[in-house]
Design a protein around this motif. Structure first.
Motif, PDB file in Angstrom:
ATOM      1  N   ILE A  25       0.821  -1.208   0.000  1.00 40.21           N
ATOM      2  CA  ILE A  25       0.000   0.000   0.000  1.00 40.21           C
ATOM      3  C   ILE A  25       0.857   1.260   0.000  1.00 40.21           C
ATOM      4  O   ILE A  25       0.669   2.160  -0.816  1.00 40.21           O
ATOM      5  N   THR A  26       1.820   1.314   0.902  1.00 40.41           N
ATOM      6  CA  THR A  26       2.572   2.558   1.098  1.00 40.41           C
ATOM      7  C   THR A  26       3.554   2.847  -0.030  1.00 40.41           C
ATOM      8  O   THR A  26       3.829   4.011  -0.324  1.00 40.41           O
ATOM      9  N   SER A  27       4.109   1.815  -0.665  1.00 39.86           N
ATOM     10  CA  SER A  27       5.108   2.052  -1.706  1.00 39.86           C
ATOM     11  C   SER A  27       4.523   2.771  -2.905  1.00 39.86           C
ATOM     12  O   SER A  27       5.245   3.434  -3.659  1.00 39.86           O
ATOM     13  N   MET A  28       3.215   2.683  -3.119  1.00 36.11           N
ATOM     14  CA  MET A  28       2.584   3.389  -4.231  1.00 36.11           C
ATOM     15  C   MET A  28       2.641   4.896  -4.034  1.00 36.11           C
ATOM     16  O   MET A  28       2.512   5.664  -4.983  1.00 36.11           O
ATOM     17  N   GLY A  29       2.835   5.328  -2.793  1.00 32.50           N
ATOM     18  CA  GLY A  29       2.986   6.753  -2.518  1.00 32.50           C
ATOM     19  C   GLY A  29       4.421   7.151  -2.275  1.00 32.50           C
ATOM     20  O   GLY A  29       4.692   8.248  -1.775  1.00 32.50           O
ATOM     21  N   GLY A  30       5.371   6.264  -2.598  1.00 36.88           N
ATOM     22  CA  GLY A  30       6.778   6.574  -2.408  1.00 36.88           C
ATOM     23  C   GLY A  30       7.235   6.372  -0.984  1.00 36.88           C
ATOM     24  O   GLY A  30       8.245   6.942  -0.569  1.00 36.88           O
ATOM     25  N   ILE A  61      16.605  -1.363   4.004  1.00 37.77           N
ATOM     26  CA  ILE A  61      17.720  -1.823   3.178  1.00 37.77           C
ATOM     27  C   ILE A  61      17.353  -3.090   2.405  1.00 37.77           C
ATOM     28  O   ILE A  61      17.705  -3.255   1.240  1.00 37.77           O
ATOM     29  N   VAL A  62      16.637  -3.988   3.056  1.00 38.54           N
ATOM     30  CA  VAL A  62      16.270  -5.249   2.421  1.00 38.54           C
ATOM     31  C   VAL A  62      15.094  -5.071   1.462  1.00 38.54           C
ATOM     32  O   VAL A  62      15.068  -5.653   0.373  1.00 38.54           O
ATOM     33  N   ALA A  63      14.125  -4.239   1.863  1.00 35.95           N
ATOM     34  CA  ALA A  63      12.865  -4.169   1.129  1.00 35.95           C
ATOM     35  C   ALA A  63      12.877  -3.229  -0.073  1.00 35.95           C
ATOM     36  O   ALA A  63      12.261  -3.519  -1.102  1.00 35.95           O
ATOM     37  N   ILE A  64      13.549  -2.117   0.051  1.00 30.17           N
ATOM     38  CA  ILE A  64      13.409  -1.052  -0.944  1.00 30.17           C
ATOM     39  C   ILE A  64      13.951  -1.398  -2.334  1.00 30.17           C
ATOM     40  O   ILE A  64      13.372  -0.973  -3.339  1.00 30.17           O
ATOM     41  N   PRO A  65      15.071  -2.124  -2.475  1.00 24.11           N
ATOM     42  CA  PRO A  65      15.624  -2.350  -3.826  1.00 24.11           C
ATOM     43  C   PRO A  65      14.634  -2.872  -4.855  1.00 24.11           C
ATOM     44  O   PRO A  65      14.725  -2.510  -6.031  1.00 24.11           O
ATOM     45  N   SER A  66      13.675  -3.708  -4.455  1.00 22.88           N
ATOM     46  CA  SER A  66      12.723  -4.240  -5.438  1.00 22.88           C
ATOM     47  C   SER A  66      11.853  -3.137  -6.017  1.00 22.88           C
ATOM     48  O   SER A  66      11.585  -3.107  -7.223  1.00 22.88           O
ATOM     49  N   GLY A  67      11.403  -2.231  -5.162  1.00 23.17           N
ATOM     50  CA  GLY A  67      10.586  -1.125  -5.649  1.00 23.17           C
ATOM     51  C   GLY A  67      11.391  -0.174  -6.518  1.00 23.17           C
ATOM     52  O   GLY A  67      10.922   0.293  -7.567  1.00 23.17           O
ATOM     53  N   VAL A  68      12.613   0.108  -6.088  1.00 25.47           N
ATOM     54  CA  VAL A  68      13.485   0.991  -6.864  1.00 25.47           C
ATOM     55  C   VAL A  68      13.755   0.382  -8.240  1.00 25.47           C
ATOM     56  O   VAL A  68      13.736   1.082  -9.264  1.00 25.47           O
ATOM     57  N   TYR A  69      14.018  -0.916  -8.271  1.00 29.08           N
ATOM     58  CA  TYR A  69      14.275  -1.598  -9.538  1.00 29.08           C
ATOM     59  C   TYR A  69      13.098  -1.433 -10.501  1.00 29.08           C
ATOM     60  O   TYR A  69      13.286  -1.187 -11.698  1.00 29.08           O
ATOM     61  N   ARG A  70      11.896  -1.561  -9.964  1.00 28.92           N
ATOM     62  CA  ARG A  70      10.716  -1.458 -10.810  1.00 28.92           C
ATOM     63  C   ARG A  70      10.566  -0.057 -11.386  1.00 28.92           C
ATOM     64  O   ARG A  70      10.266   0.115 -12.575  1.00 28.92           O
ATOM     65  N   PHE A  71      10.799   0.959 -10.558  1.00 25.81           N
ATOM     66  CA  PHE A  71      10.691   2.335 -11.042  1.00 25.81           C
ATOM     67  C   PHE A  71      11.751   2.633 -12.100  1.00 25.81           C
ATOM     68  O   PHE A  71      11.480   3.317 -13.084  1.00 25.81           O
ATOM     69  N   ILE A  72      12.971   2.131 -11.887  1.00 25.70           N
ATOM     70  CA  ILE A  72      14.042   2.352 -12.862  1.00 25.70           C
ATOM     71  C   ILE A  72      13.715   1.641 -14.178  1.00 25.70           C
ATOM     72  O   ILE A  72      13.879   2.199 -15.262  1.00 25.70           O
ATOM     73  N   ARG A  73      13.239   0.425 -14.065  1.00 27.95           N
ATOM     74  CA  ARG A  73      12.930  -0.359 -15.258  1.00 27.95           C
ATOM     75  C   ARG A  73      11.854   0.305 -16.107  1.00 27.95           C
ATOM     76  O   ARG A  73      11.910   0.256 -17.351  1.00 27.95           O
ATOM     77  N   GLU A  74      10.877   0.918 -15.446  1.00 26.01           N
ATOM     78  CA  GLU A  74       9.791   1.562 -16.176  1.00 26.01           C
ATOM     79  C   GLU A  74      10.113   3.007 -16.552  1.00 26.01           C
ATOM     80  O   GLU A  74       9.278   3.695 -17.131  1.00 26.01           O
ATOM     81  N   GLY A  75      11.317   3.475 -16.204  1.00 26.55           N
ATOM     82  CA  GLY A  75      11.712   4.825 -16.584  1.00 26.55           C
ATOM     83  C   GLY A  75      11.053   5.913 -15.767  1.00 26.55           C
ATOM     84  O   GLY A  75      10.996   7.066 -16.196  1.00 26.55           O
ATOM     85  N   ARG A  76      10.559   5.569 -14.577  1.00 28.37           N
ATOM     86  CA  ARG A  76       9.872   6.561 -13.741  1.00 28.37           C
ATOM     87  C   ARG A  76      10.731   7.040 -12.578  1.00 28.37           C
ATOM     88  O   ARG A  76      10.214   7.549 -11.596  1.00 28.37           O
ATOM     89  N   MET A  77      12.048   6.882 -12.704  1.00 26.92           N
ATOM     90  CA  MET A  77      12.952   7.387 -11.687  1.00 26.92           C
ATOM     91  C   MET A  77      13.444   8.771 -12.114  1.00 26.92           C
ATOM     92  O   MET A  77      14.168   8.915 -13.094  1.00 26.92           O
ATOM     93  N   ALA A  78      13.026   9.794 -11.372  1.00 30.29           N
ATOM     94  CA  ALA A  78      13.465  11.157 -11.661  1.00 30.29           C
ATOM     95  C   ALA A  78      14.814  11.366 -10.976  1.00 30.29           C
ATOM     96  O   ALA A  78      14.897  11.722  -9.799  1.00 30.29           O
ATOM     97  N   TRP A  79      15.893  11.144 -11.697  1.00 37.62           N
ATOM     98  CA  TRP A  79      17.229  11.128 -11.096  1.00 37.62           C
ATOM     99  C   TRP A  79      17.651  12.464 -10.484  1.00 37.62           C
ATOM    100  O   TRP A  79      18.253  12.470  -9.401  1.00 37.62           O
ATOM    101  N   PRO A  80      17.382  13.612 -11.119  1.00 41.83           N
ATOM    102  CA  PRO A  80      17.739  14.873 -10.457  1.00 41.83           C
ATOM    103  C   PRO A  80      17.007  15.053  -9.126  1.00 41.83           C
ATOM    104  O   PRO A  80      17.586  15.528  -8.140  1.00 41.83           O
ATOM    105  N   GLY A 279       6.310  -6.822  -1.272  1.00 33.91           N
ATOM    106  CA  GLY A 279       5.249  -5.819  -1.248  1.00 33.91           C
ATOM    107  C   GLY A 279       5.585  -4.582  -2.049  1.00 33.91           C
ATOM    108  O   GLY A 279       4.734  -4.040  -2.764  1.00 33.91           O
ATOM    109  N   MET A 280       6.829  -4.121  -1.956  1.00 29.48           N
ATOM    110  CA  MET A 280       7.226  -2.909  -2.686  1.00 29.48           C
ATOM    111  C   MET A 280       7.294  -3.137  -4.182  1.00 29.48           C
ATOM    112  O   MET A 280       6.961  -2.249  -4.972  1.00 29.48           O
TER     113      MET A 280
END
Length: 316
Positions: A25-30, A61-80, A279-280
């Protein structure tokens, strides 16, 4: 099962299952979900020492990488956006750690602090949902309708278009501008840096890395879409959590000699993290199909319910 570091006794499958549900639930809001897992550990598991903050960071540390990977893969990571928030949050996190260990070791006082933080965040999200005027509300609804329309068109074509990816248009020390789904967004770099610094202090003391705080603030004050803020907030939380766990582990032996536990319970935090990992990933994948207003509403309801409980308990 008894976890030796924290002294918590719980069936080992419960931590990952609870973390999975919360993080979805919460990862959808960052937000990683750590801001809810900490009250759960304090109130339901009886984990009340400062070590609960560092254990919460292990979850990140354990949970976040999966969510980050998904955002990067879909091009929705605003790097700046990610860079500015991370640079601002990291220095503040160190000060937050010191405040937690030195001034907030008492469980009752710490709960009150947590309640105030969550109460303010929840109130800001509610104000953002309600809108400050009819014009802003109509604009938000129009943008949301447009976004969902474009997403449906992309799904019909069996994949997102190029415009579904965050594309940086300009980047300087004063302002960053990027484009996402046909709309242009920008933010003031010094302003976001100062906000991130303050958030780092609060997040370091709380034990959440700052994502639960920075994401609603960015959406509210800088009027950036949650679809592009979520990935940046998660990445920033991951980086600050890495630093935080290292710092808590470094000073752990010193405070242990004084009778205060500050080092993380790696096993408990890791189990929470495994559930959050799944979950993330699922939350990040489903986020773009869920209306932004619904995401904000769910976050606001959770934030306010936990906040009011802790604040009322302090005066009870």
């Amino acid at each position: 099962m008894v976890f030796p570091v924290s002294g918590v006794e719980i069936f080992p499958l419960w931590p990952p299952l609870i973390a999975l549900a919360v993080s979805f639930i919460t990862s959808m809001g960052g937000v990683s979900g750590a801001f809810l897992l900490l009250p759960f550990q304090v109130s339901f598991l009886g984990f009340i020492s400062p070590a609960v903050s560092s254990t919460n960071l292990v979850f990140n540390i354990v949970a976040i990488p999966s969510g980050v990977y998904r955002f990067i893969r879909e091009g929705r990571m605003a790097w700046p956006l990610t860079l500015v928030t991370s640079l601002g949050t990291l220095p503040g996190v160190f000060l937050g750690f010191i405040i937690r260990v030195k001034y907030l070791p008492n469980p009752r006082t710490f709960k009150f602090f947590v309640g105030l933080v969550l109460l303010y965040i929840g109130a800001r999200v509610v104000l953002d949902i309600l809108g400050r005027g009819r014009k802003n509300k109509d604009a938000d609804k129009g943008r949301e309708r447009d976004f969902q329309k474009r997403m449906r068109a992309a799904r019909r074509e069996n994949g997102p278009k190029a415009e579904a990816r965050v594309r940086t248009l300009s980047w300087s020390w004063a302002r960053v501008t990027y484009r996402f789904y046909g709309e242009t967004f920008s933010f003031n770099v010094p302003g976001l840096f100062l906000l991130s610094l303050v958030v780092g202090v609060i997040g370091g003391a709380y034990g959440i890395g700052g994502g639960a705080i920075i994401a609603p603030f960015i959406v509210t004050f800088f009027h950036l879409p949650v679809y592009t803020v979520a990935g940046a907030a998660l990445m920033g939380t991951f980086l600050t959590s890495l630093v935080g766990v290292g710092f808590y582990s470094l000073i752990g032996p010193y405070y242990a000699s004084l009778g205060t536990a500050v080092s993380p319970d790696w096993l408990l935090g890791g189990l929470f993290g495994l559930g959050g990992l799944v979950g993330m990933y699922l939350g990040a994948r489903c986020q773009k199909y869920v209306p932004e207003r619904l995401i904000k509403s769910v976050l606001a309801a959770i934030l306010l319910s936990v906040a009011l409980r802790y604040v009322i308990q302090f005066f009870g």
